[in-house]
Design an enzyme around this catalytic site. Structure first.
Site, mmCIF file in Angstrom:
data_model
loop_
_atom_site.group_PDB
_atom_site.id
_atom_site.type_symbol
_atom_site.label_atom_id
_atom_site.label_comp_id
_atom_site.label_asym_id
_atom_site.label_seq_id
_atom_site.Cartn_x
_atom_site.Cartn_y
_atom_site.Cartn_z
ATOM 1 C CB SER A 8 -0.936 0.008 1.215
ATOM 2 O OG SER A 8 -0.197 -0.155 2.414
ATOM 3 C CG ASP A 60 -4.052 4.297 8.090
ATOM 4 O OD1 ASP A 60 -3.199 5.166 8.370
ATOM 5 O OD2 ASP A 60 -4.071 3.701 7.009
ATOM 6 C CG HIS A 71 -1.330 3.620 4.715
ATOM 7 N ND1 HIS A 71 -2.244 2.925 5.481
ATOM 8 C CD2 HIS A 71 -0.713 2.707 3.923
ATOM 9 C CE1 HIS A 71 -2.193 1.639 5.159
ATOM 10 N NE2 HIS A 71 -1.273 1.472 4.226
#
Length: 231
Positions: A47, A196, A199
């Protein structure tokens, strides 16, 4: 983007008041013209490459391509980032990614291992999978930039002692360019991390680009010299 390098004059530009007396901001220095053969780069990762939580044009591969082109390097990026991918997943698809290209890439960027760590997978497994990926790329004579990761303190000292040396050891063994800790520029900067807590934001990604552009450019088989920084 603030992290892009560009030509600068020896003296800083002086803002000039307009007829109404307002001071206009100086024009940013122009990017270098893109020259030379097209250099194909593959970003194989999770990601952190896929661009989780940001627009496609704000992902690390998109921004590093723009940074390289601003230096005059004719870079074209293939984003092979898959959110949630592990080193096992990367190993399972690296051949497919490369074989699907019309021509072999001149460079592969690798950012894998973070999800192994988050899942508590044995560091020995991470090392084995990364070694297999690097071995495949070495056999194909494709240079690599390996984005290193470090285990967070909550995983314990024993885990960190096994996980943290994986990247520098493999980079040395396979002759890859190493970024010791890919996320270092945003550590301790919650304003640059998404909700989160994992990231980076688009602004954080720009910092990652600024911190790694020299290593990526230097790993290319042909790369024009970076422009001088403004003084």
């Amino acid at each position: 983007m603030a992290m892009l390098a560009a030509c600068g004059s020896d003296q800083p530009a002086t803002p000039v008041p307009d007829k109404a007396g307002a001071v206009a901001a100086p024009e940013p220095p122009p990017a270098l013209p893109v020259v030379g053969e097209e250099l194909r780069i593959v970003a194989l990762g999770d990601s952190l490459f896929a661009g989780y939580g940001v627009d496609p044009g704000q992902s690390y591969p998109a921004r590093i391509e723009a940074a390289l082109r601003a230096r005059g390097i004719n870079a074209r990026m293939t984003n092979a980032g898959v959110s949630g991918d592990t080193t096992s997943g990367g190993l399972g698809r690296v051949d497919f990614v490369l074989d699907s290209m019309a021509k072999p890439p001149q460079l592969v960027l690798i950012s894998l291992g973070g999800n192994d760590m988050l899942r508590g997978l044995p560091p020995e497994e991470t090392r084995k999978n990364l070694a297999a990926i690097l071995g495949k790329l070495k056999d194909r004579k494709i240079p690599v930039v390996l984005m290193g990761m470090l285990a967070p303190p909550n995983l314990g000292a024993d885990y960190a002692a096994k996980f943290n040396p994986v990247y520098p050891a493999l980079a040395k063994e396979y002759g890859a360019t190493l970024v010791p800790f890919f996320l270092q520029p945003v550590v301790g900067r919650p304003d640059l991390i998404q909700a989160d807590r994992i990231h980076p934001t688009a602004e954080g990604i720009d910092l990652l680009v600024g911190a790694t552009i020299d290593q990526v450019a230097g790993a290319l088989p042909v790369s024009p010299a970076a422009p001088p920084a403004p003084r």
